[in-house]
Design an enzyme around this catalytic site. Structure first.
Site, mmCIF file in Angstrom:
data_model
loop_
_atom_site.group_PDB
_atom_site.id
_atom_site.type_symbol
_atom_site.label_atom_id
_atom_site.label_comp_id
_atom_site.label_asym_id
_atom_site.label_seq_id
_atom_site.Cartn_x
_atom_site.Cartn_y
_atom_site.Cartn_z
ATOM 1 N N ASN A 9 -6.694 -0.214 5.109
ATOM 2 C CA ASN A 9 -5.724 -0.486 5.564
ATOM 3 C C ASN A 9 -5.014 -0.249 7.022
ATOM 4 O O ASN A 9 -3.967 -1.297 7.532
ATOM 5 C CB ASN A 9 -4.804 -0.959 4.463
ATOM 6 C CG ASN A 9 -5.265 -1.724 3.363
ATOM 7 O OD1 ASN A 9 -5.292 -3.076 3.445
ATOM 8 N ND2 ASN A 9 -5.807 -1.753 1.824
ATOM 9 N N TYR A 10 -4.986 1.337 6.875
ATOM 10 C CA TYR A 10 -3.956 1.813 8.016
ATOM 11 C C TYR A 10 -4.781 2.841 8.712
ATOM 12 O O TYR A 10 -4.252 2.404 10.067
ATOM 13 C CB TYR A 10 -3.327 2.766 7.335
ATOM 14 C CG TYR A 10 -2.591 2.293 5.831
ATOM 15 C CD1 TYR A 10 -1.072 1.953 6.301
ATOM 16 C CD2 TYR A 10 -3.021 1.843 4.742
ATOM 17 C CE1 TYR A 10 -0.411 0.532 5.768
ATOM 18 C CE2 TYR A 10 -1.980 1.467 3.455
ATOM 19 C CZ TYR A 10 -0.616 0.699 3.990
ATOM 20 O OH TYR A 10 0.506 0.326 3.152
ATOM 21 N N LEU A 11 -5.956 2.768 9.223
ATOM 22 C CA LEU A 11 -6.738 3.326 10.056
ATOM 23 C C LEU A 11 -7.387 2.703 11.041
ATOM 24 O O LEU A 11 -8.457 1.612 10.743
ATOM 25 C CB LEU A 11 -7.685 4.471 9.760
ATOM 26 C CG LEU A 11 -6.806 5.568 8.662
ATOM 27 C CD1 LEU A 11 -8.111 6.916 8.415
ATOM 28 C CD2 LEU A 11 -6.032 5.961 9.585
ATOM 29 N N MET A 38 0.848 -1.190 0.105
ATOM 30 C CA MET A 38 -0.065 0.280 0.198
ATOM 31 C C MET A 38 1.373 1.272 0.234
ATOM 32 O O MET A 38 1.704 1.449 0.464
ATOM 33 C CB MET A 38 -0.849 -0.128 1.101
ATOM 34 C CG MET A 38 -1.087 -1.334 1.136
ATOM 35 S SD MET A 38 -2.758 -1.615 -0.342
ATOM 36 C CE MET A 38 -3.675 -0.020 -0.270
#
EC number: 5.6.2.1
Length: 852
Positions: free
Chosen positions: A810-812, A44
Site C-alpha cells: 500500500n505505501y511503498l 492502513m
C-alpha cells in the site's frame, strides 16, 4: 469461513466503504478494480513515518508517562480567538437484526450508505463524498517470496546440493537426489507493442508454469494488456464500454452433521447450524474472548427463539454448553479424507468456479477477484471490535445488486432466487454489491489486483505522492505559519497537519458507539495526548485494528503551546481537535495541491524514506542474502515508523529453534568434512581456513543429531519400500520380501555405528574416497551456506513483530523495488510475491535511473 486466494480478503475483519447501489460513490476517478473489498489508504496504520530525507528514524521505545509539567505559559499573541467548541455528533449503534430464519438475512436490507475517501473507515463516519481510491490489504500468505513458492525442485537441487556434503560424507543429514537442470535465466526480453494493445509477453521469471503443464493457463496469462503504454485513464468518468460476467457464486447450503453428532447442554443433545459455527472456532483465541462469547450467545438465543430445540431444552447458560463433540466430529471427518478424495473435491470445486474467475471487459478477458459470497458464520473483527462473535447471516440472491453492460446477458445464480437489482453503470468498476448484517457495511466484487483498472488506480496513487514532492516545502511553510493563527480552526488544522506530516498519523474521524474505539489524528481525545516539559508530547491510543500507538516525541515549541491551549478547560473525553474534521482538512489540502488528501502524505513519507534508506546502503561486493537483509531492514524501519505491528507468531519460537538446529546441523556437516580432510593429510590442520572450531557442536548435540538422522533415514526407507511394493502389485508383479527391507535398514545402522566410533576424534572417513580438492570445494560451499543461513535467522528474528506486507502493498512505490533490484542484480521474485508481481506489472519496466 471463506478460503481460497480469490476469496474476499478478510471480510470479517475489514469493513468496506459504503456507496449507493447505483455506484455513484463506489469508485470515483480511481475507482476500484481490485479483487477484494478494499479499504482506503486511510485504513492502513501509518503512525511514525518521517517526512523528509533528513529525518532521523527514532528507535522504538517503551516509556512510562510522566505527570505533565508546564514550564511556560502562552502569551496573548499565542492564543487563538475565542470560539465556542463545536459539539461532535455521535452516530447511534447499528441494530443487529434477529435471525428469523436462522442464518438467512432479511430480503431488501437497509439502504446503502455513501462514504468518502476523505473519511477513515476505521475511525468512524461523518458526511461523506464518493470513494475515490482504495487499496487492497492482502494476506501474509500472499507475500511469501515467489522463489520459495514455485521454484522447481530440480532448480533447488541445483542451487543447494553443491553446498551440502555428498551422501558418502553426510549420512547423518537428509539426503536429496535429483537430476540437475540447466538454470533458467531471469528477465527474458519483452517485446514492446503498440500503445494499449494486448501483446504476447514472455515470462520474465522462472517461477511461472513449468514445461507444458497447464499450457492453457499459460497461454491466457501471456496475453497482457499493456495499459501503461497508453497511459492511465484519468478522466474520472467512463471506465468501460462493455462488461460481461457470471455474477457471484454462493456457498453450498447447510449440510447437517450425522444425527449422533451434537453439542451437549447439561448432557442433553442439541444440533443446528449456528452451533457448528462456534464449534469450528473452539480451539482458537476467539473462543477464549469474553466479548466474542457474549455476542455469540446473545445472537444464538435469538435464533433459538424462532427455532427452539425439538426436545424442548431451554438454553440459558453459555457455560453449560459443550461444543467439543461437534468440533471433534468435524475434525475427524476432515482428517479421514484421503489425498485422492481431497484432490477430487478440489478439482470439482475448480470446475464449478471456472466461469466466475474471469469477465469480459471491453472485449478482453480479465480476472475477477472476490467472486465468492462469504458463507454464514461468526464475525471475528479486528482488535477489540465490540461486535466480534455476532452472527453473520447467509446472503441470498435477493440481497445482491449486479453491475453489467447494457447488452450483456443477465447471469443465472447458482442457487434459486432472483437478483435484487441489475444496473449498467460504466463509471464504476465493481461487478456486484450487497450489505452485510453485522456492521451494515457494503461488500463489493471487483476485478483482480492485476487488472488494468486496478493498475491504473495504483499508478495514479503513487504518481500523486510523487507530485507532492514539488509542493511539500510550500505546504509545510504554510501550515507552520498557521500554527500561530488567531483563528482557532486554522491553528488546530495546522497542528493536525504537523502531526500527519511529521509523524504520519492517519487522519481519523469519530467513531460510532458500536465500533472499536480506535482513533486517528483528527479524532484524538485529550486523554490520548500528554505534555512533558520542555517540549515532549506522549501519544498513547489505539490505532487501526486496535494496535496501540505509543510514541514520545519532541515537537516544535509552538506545537507544544498549541496542544496545551487545545486541552484547556476540557475533560479527558473531549476531542483535542474540536474544530477539525477529516473532511475539512482534506478540503483545505486540495487547495494546496489538486487531489491532495491526508493519506497522500503517508504514501509520500513512506516511499521517500524507503528510497533514502535503500540509497544509503553500501552493498558493494555484498552477497545476495546480504542484499536481501539490507532491503528487509529498510522495509522493516519504514513498517515500524508506520506502526505496522503484529503480534509475535505463536510458532515463532518453534521456528527459530528449528532454524538453530539446522544451523548447527550444517556446521556438523562441515566439521565432518574437515575431519575427513585431516585424515587425508594432517597438514590441513595448520591452515587457517580449516582451523575454525564448531564450539556449539558439543557431544550431546552430535548424539541427538545422529540419532534423529538415523531415524529419518530408516523412516524414509520404509516409506519408499512400501511405495515400491504398491507399484509392483499394481503392475501385477510380486512385491519385495521383508528381508530386503531388513538388509537395507541394517546397512544404515552399520553406517551410523561407524559415525559413532568417530565421535570425539579429529579424523573421519568416507564410504567412497574423494580427492582433497573435491572435499575442500565442498567445505567452502558449506561455509558460504552457513553464513547465508545465519543472515536468514537474524532477518527472521528481527521481523517477528513487524508486518512487512502492508507497506509493500500500500505505501511503498513498487518502482523503488523494481529499480533497486536491477541496480543490485537481485531477482524481483526474492522480494515480491507472485501476487505483487501480478499486481504491479507497470512497475517492473523502470530502469536503474528511476527514483521516487
Amino acid at each position: 469461513m471463506a478460503n481460497g486466494p480469490a476469496y474476499m480478503s478478510d471480510d470479517d475483519d475489514r469493513p468496506l466503504a459504503s456507496a449507493p447501489p447505483n455506484g455513484k460513490g463506489a469508485n470515483g476517478i480511481n475507482g476500484h478494480a481490485n479483487g477484494s473489498s478494499d479499504l482506503s489508504e486511510d485504513d492502513m496504520p501509518l503512525s511514525q513515518t518521517t517526512h523528509t530525507s533528513e529525518t532521523v528514524l527514532p528507535p522504538r521505545r517503551n516509556l512510562k508517562r510522566k505527570k505533565p509539567v508546564y514550564a511556560e505559559s502562552s502569551s496573548e499573541d499565542d492564543t487563538p480567538l475565542a470560539s465556542s467548541p463545536l459539539k461532535q455528533s455521535t452516530s447511534a449503534a447499528v441494530y443487529m437484526p434477529g435471525a428469523a430464519d436462522a442464518t438467512k438475512a432479511p430480503v431488501n436490507g437497509s439502504k446503502v450508505k455513501s462514504e468518502s475517501n476523505d473519511v477513515d473507515n476505521s475511525n468512524g463516519k461523518a458526511k461523506r463524498k464518493p470513494v475515490k481510491k482504495k487499496v487492497k490489504q492482502e494476506d501474509d500468505s500472499d507475500n511469501e517470496p515467489l522463489s520459495k513458492k514455485t521454484t522447481s525442485r530440480k532448480r533447488k537441487v541445483k542451487e543447494e546440493s553443491d553446498a551440502e556434503m555428498s551422501d558418502d560424507v553426510k549420512p547423518a543429514s537428509a539426503k536429496k537426489s535429483a537430476t540437475k537442470k540447466p538454470k533458467q535465466e531471469v528477465g527474458a526480453a519483452v517485446v514492446k507493442p503498440q500503445k494499449g494493445k494486448a501483446t504476447k509477453v514472455e515470462s520474465a521469471s522462472p517461477v511461472e508454469g513449468k514445461g507444458k503443464k497447464k499450457q492453457k493457463e499459460e497461454d491466457d496469462d501471456d496475453e497482457v494488456y499493456r495499459w501503461w503504454d497508453a497511459g492511465p485513464d484519468a478522466d474520472g468518468s467512463v471506465k468501460w464500454q462493455t462488461l460481461e460476467h457470471s455474477g457471484v457464486i454462493f456457498p453450498p447450503p447447510y449440510e447437517p452433521l450425522p444425527s449422533h453428532v451434537k453439542m451437549k447442554y447439561d448432557g442433553q443433545s442439541i444440533s443446528e447450524e449456528v452451533t457448528g459455527f462456534y464449534a469450528a472456532l473452539l480451539e482458537t483465541d476467539h473462543a477464549q474472548d469474553a466479548t466474542f462469547n457474549k455476542n455469540f450467545f446473545s445472537d444464538w438465543k435469538k435464533v433459538l427463539q424462532h427455532h427452539p430445540p425439538r426436545n424442548g431444552i431451554k438454553i440459558t447458560s453459555f457455560e453449560r454448553c459443550d461444543f467439543r463433540p461437534m468440533f471433534e466430529a468435524a475434525k475427524a471427518k476432515k482428517k479421514a479424507m484421503t489425498s485422492a478424495e481431497k484432490k477430487e473435491a478440489k478439482k470439482a470445486k475448480d470446475e464449478m468456479e471456472a466461469k466466475y474467475t474471469t469477465c469480459l471487459l471491453d472485449g478482453r478477458r480479465e480476472k475477477v477477484g472476490n467472486f465468492r459470497v462469504e458463507p454464514p458464520g461468526l464475525f471475528r473483527g479486528r482488535g477489540e471490535h465490540p461486535k466480534k462473535g455476532s452472527l453473520k447471516l447467509r446472503v441470498n440472491t435477493e440481497d445482491i445488486t449486479l453491475n453489467i453492460g447494457k447488452d450483456a446477458p443477465i447471469p443465472v445464480p447458482n442457487v434459486p432466487g432472483k437478483w435484487k437489482a441489475i444496473q449498467n453503470d460504466n463509471t464504476v468498476t465493481w461487478l456486484a454489491t450487497w450489505t452485510e448484517n453485522v456492521n451494515q457495511n457494503h461488500k463489493y466484487v471487483f476485478l483482480a489486483a492485476g487488472s488494468s483498472l486496478k493498475g491504473q488506480s495504483d499508478m495514479m496513487k503513487f504518481e500523486k505522492a510523487r507530485e507532492l514532492k514539488n509542493h511539500v516545502d510550500r505546504i509545510r511553510q504554510n501550515y507552520t505559519a498557521d500554527l500561530k493563527s488567531k483563528v482557532m480552526a486554522e491553528r488546530q488544522r495546522a497542528t493536525a497537519m504537523y502531526f500527519i506530516d511529521r509523524l504520519a498519523l492517519r487522519a481519523g474521524n469519530e467513531k460510532g458507539e458500536d465500533e472499536a474505539d480506535t482513533v486517528g489524528c483528527c479524532s484524538l481525545r485529550c486523554e490520548h495526548v500528554t505534555l512533558e516539559s520542555p517540549n515532549f508530547i506522549v501519544f498513547d491510543f489505539l490505532g487501526k485494528d486496535s494496535i496501540r500507538y505509543y510514541n514520545r516525541v519532541p515537537v516544535d515549541a509552538q506545537v507544544f503551546k498549541n496542544i496545551r491551549i487545545f486541552k484547556e478547560n476540557k475533560t479527558d473525553e473531549d476531542n483535542l481537535f474540536d474544530r477539525v474534521t477529516t473532511a475539512s482538512l482534506n478540503k483545505h489540502l486540495t487547495q494546496e495541491m489538486k487531489g491532495l488528501t491526508a493519506k497522500v502524505f503517508r504514501t509520500y513519507n513512506a516511499s521517500i524514506t524507503f528510497q533514502r534508506l535503500l540509497d544509503e546502503s553500501n552493498l558493494e561486493g555484498a552477497t545476495l542474502q546480504e542484499k536481501l537483509n539490507a532491503y528487509n531492514k529498510a522495509n522493516r524501519l519504514v513498517a515500524i515508523l508506520c506502526n505496522h505491528q503484529r503480534s509475535v507468531p505463536k510458532t515463532h519460537d518453534q521456528s527459530m529453534e528449528k532454524m538453530r538446529y539446522k544451523y548447527r546441523a550444517l556446521k556438523y556437516d562441515r566439521m565432518k568434512l574437515r575431519h575427513v580432510l585431516f585424515g587425508l593429510d594432517a597438514k590441513f590442520k595448520k591452515q587457517d581456513e580449516f582451523k575454525e572450531d564448531e564450539s556449539d557442536i558439543d557431544e550431546d548435540f552430535i548424539i541427538e543429531h545422529e540419532d534423529q538422522c538415523k531415524a529419518k533415514e530408516i523412516e524414509k526407507l520404509e516409506k519408499k519400500f512400501a511405495k515400491d511394493n504398491e507399484k509392483l502389485v499394481e503392475e501385477g508383479q510380486k512385491p519385495q520380501p521383508d528381508s530386503v527391507l531388513k538388509e537395507k535398514i541394517a546397512a544404515i545402522e552399520d553406517e551410523f555405528k561407524r559415525l559413532k566410533k568417530e565421535r570425539g576424534k579429529s579424523v573421519a572417513s568416507l564410504k567412497k574416497e574423494k580427492p582433497a580438492e573435491k572435499i575442500i570445494e565442498s567445505i567452502e560451499k558449506l561455509t558460504e551456506k552457513i553464513k547465508t543461513f545465519k543472515l536468514q535467522m537474524v532477518d527472521r528474528d528481527e521481523g517477528k513483530e513487524v508486518a512487512l506486507g502492508t507497506s509493500k502493498i500500500n505505501y511503498l512505490d513498487p518502482r523503488i523495488t523494481a529499480s533497486w533490484c536491477k541496480i543490485h542484480n537481485v531477482p524481483i521474485e526474492k522480494l515480491f510475491s507472485k501476487t505483487l508481481v501480478t499486481k504491479f506489472p507497470w512497475a517492473m519496466e523502470v530502469d536503474t535511473d528511476w527514483k521516487f
